[in-house]
Design a protein around this motif. Structure first.
Motif, short mmCIF file in Angstrom:
data_model
loop_
_atom_site.label_atom_id
_atom_site.label_comp_id
_atom_site.label_asym_id
_atom_site.label_seq_id
_atom_site.Cartn_x
_atom_site.Cartn_y
_atom_site.Cartn_z
N LYS A 48 12.06 4.95 1.87
CA LYS A 48 10.85 5.16 2.68
C LYS A 48 10.37 6.61 2.56
O LYS A 48 9.18 6.88 2.42
CB LYS A 48 11.14 4.81 4.14
N ARG A 49 11.30 7.54 2.57
CA ARG A 49 10.96 8.96 2.47
C ARG A 49 10.33 9.26 1.10
O ARG A 49 9.35 9.99 1.01
CB ARG A 49 12.20 9.80 2.70
N PHE A 52 6.84 8.02 1.06
CA PHE A 52 6.01 8.93 1.86
C PHE A 52 5.61 10.14 1.01
O PHE A 52 4.44 10.51 0.97
CB PHE A 52 6.81 9.39 3.09
N ARG A 73 7.02 14.90 11.22
CA ARG A 73 7.41 13.50 11.43
C ARG A 73 8.74 13.40 12.15
O ARG A 73 8.95 12.51 12.97
CB ARG A 73 7.48 12.82 10.07
#
Length: 134
Positions: A48-49, A52, A73
């Motif tokens: 996910k990072r 992003f 975040r």
């Protein structure tokens, strides 16, 4: 928790293996633990990072700016206005770049229209324009 090797992480996030290593060196991805045989074992959240980071880059954010966004975040006390300010600043930066590019485009269009494919480069209006002191 499922750990991902660097190859699996890169494939699932849609990035190159060297990109993962680069982000790790730059501190955008935390250094993962290693297996007894020395393989990096990234937590599943790394996927996910990475997405992003990649998406933020596609929107024009620099790695420094992405690092700031990632820290915002993670800081639960940060309000959304701080993120919005950064996005608005990036938007203003992009709009300025578009204006510059449009100006460059107009100038090059004028120069190419003025050039009829001269016989010699000494008569070329494009080269003459580049050679002028202004």
């Amino acid at each position: 928790m499922t750990a991902l090797t660097i190859g699996h992480l890169a494939k699932e996030a849609g990035v190159n293996l060297e990109t993962v290593r680069y982000y790790e060196r730059r501190g955008l991805l935390p250094r993962p633990p290693r297996s007894p045989s020395g393989y990096r074992l990234f937590p599943a959240e790394s996927r996910k990072r990475l997405r992003f980071i990649r998406r933020a880059q596609e929107l024009g954010f620099s790695l420094r700016e992405i690092r700031e966004l990632l820290s915002l975040r993670l800081a639960h006390s940060t309000d959304g206005a701080a993120v919005r300010r950064r996005a608005e600043a990036k938007l203003a930066d992009i709009e300025a770049k578009i204006k510059t590019l449009e100006s460059m485009k107009r100038t090059l269009r004028k120069l190419t229209n003025a050039c009829a494919g001269c016989r010699t480069t000494s008569e070329c209006p494009i080269l003459e324009s580049l050679d002028r002191e202004e």
